[in-house]
Scaffold this motif. Structure first.
Motif, PDB file in Angstrom:
ATOM      1  N   LYS A  52       4.519   7.482  -8.408  1.00 42.35           N
ATOM      2  CA  LYS A  52       4.687   6.943  -7.052  1.00 42.35           C
ATOM      3  C   LYS A  52       3.341   6.629  -6.424  1.00 42.35           C
ATOM      4  O   LYS A  52       3.158   5.569  -5.811  1.00 42.35           O
ATOM      5  N   LEU A  55       1.670   3.521  -7.863  1.00 42.30           N
ATOM      6  CA  LEU A  55       2.274   2.291  -7.358  1.00 42.30           C
ATOM      7  C   LEU A  55       1.919   2.030  -5.901  1.00 42.30           C
ATOM      8  O   LEU A  55       1.731   0.876  -5.496  1.00 42.30           O
ATOM      9  N   ALA A  59       0.024  -1.218  -4.692  1.00 46.32           N
ATOM     10  CA  ALA A  59       0.549  -2.014  -3.573  1.00 46.32           C
ATOM     11  C   ALA A  59      -0.526  -2.224  -2.513  1.00 46.32           C
ATOM     12  O   ALA A  59      -0.646  -3.315  -1.940  1.00 46.32           O
ATOM     13  N   MET A  69       3.995  -6.745  -4.276  1.00 43.77           N
ATOM     14  CA  MET A  69       4.509  -6.267  -5.550  1.00 43.77           C
ATOM     15  C   MET A  69       5.358  -7.332  -6.239  1.00 43.77           C
ATOM     16  O   MET A  69       5.344  -7.437  -7.458  1.00 43.77           O
ATOM     17  N   TYR A  95      10.360  -0.035  -7.897  1.00 41.81           N
ATOM     18  CA  TYR A  95       9.310  -1.013  -7.605  1.00 41.81           C
ATOM     19  C   TYR A  95       9.479  -2.328  -8.361  1.00 41.81           C
ATOM     20  O   TYR A  95       9.150  -3.390  -7.836  1.00 41.81           O
TER      21      TYR A  95
END
Length: 130
Positions: A52, A55, A59, A69, A95
């Motif tokens: 997490k 990502l 982002a 994304m 995602y």
């Protein structure tokens, strides 16, 4: 358009000599990104939480490049323990499930034993954001 360098202010960037991301025209190349929270330079022990954070870090770099994304066209996952990859799938699906970029996963040692995943992406800006 000239090349633009993006930094996350991670200590790693200064010590090693690289950028979190490089923008070249409509292309954004995000370096291998780990689960470190760059403001505190801490990393969770759990691979799902690291995924997490990876990502979120990606982002953030994409936003600085005026990308999102949904612009990701290629993703590479690197894990020291390939057997843990399946634990990451629900987060990755959140995602990338609708985006479905081309992807590769391989197993290799990472720079720090605390790191359980590293993610690298390439994006092509399709719509400029502010």
């Amino acid at each position: 358009m000239t090349k633009k360098l993006i930094s996350s202010n991670s200590e790693f960037e200064k010590h090693i000599g690289y950028s979190r991301a490089v923008v070249d025209g409509d292309w954004v190349f995000v370096s291998g990104t780990t689960g470190y929270h760059y403001e505190t330079m801490t990393i969770d022990d759990d691979i799902v939480q690291q995924t997490k954070q990876c990502l979120e870090n990606i982002a953030s770099a994409l936003r600085q490049a005026h990308a999102q994304m949904r612009d990701v066209v290629r993703v590479t996952y690197i894990l020291p323990d390939a057997t843990e990859f399946e634990k990451c799938w629900p987060v990755l699906r959140t995602y990338f499930g609708d985006i479905r970029p081309a992807a590769t996963m391989f197993s290799a040692g990472l720079a720090d034993p605390k790191m359980k995943i590293e993610i690298q992406v390439t994006a092509r800006i399709t719509q400029k954001t502010t």
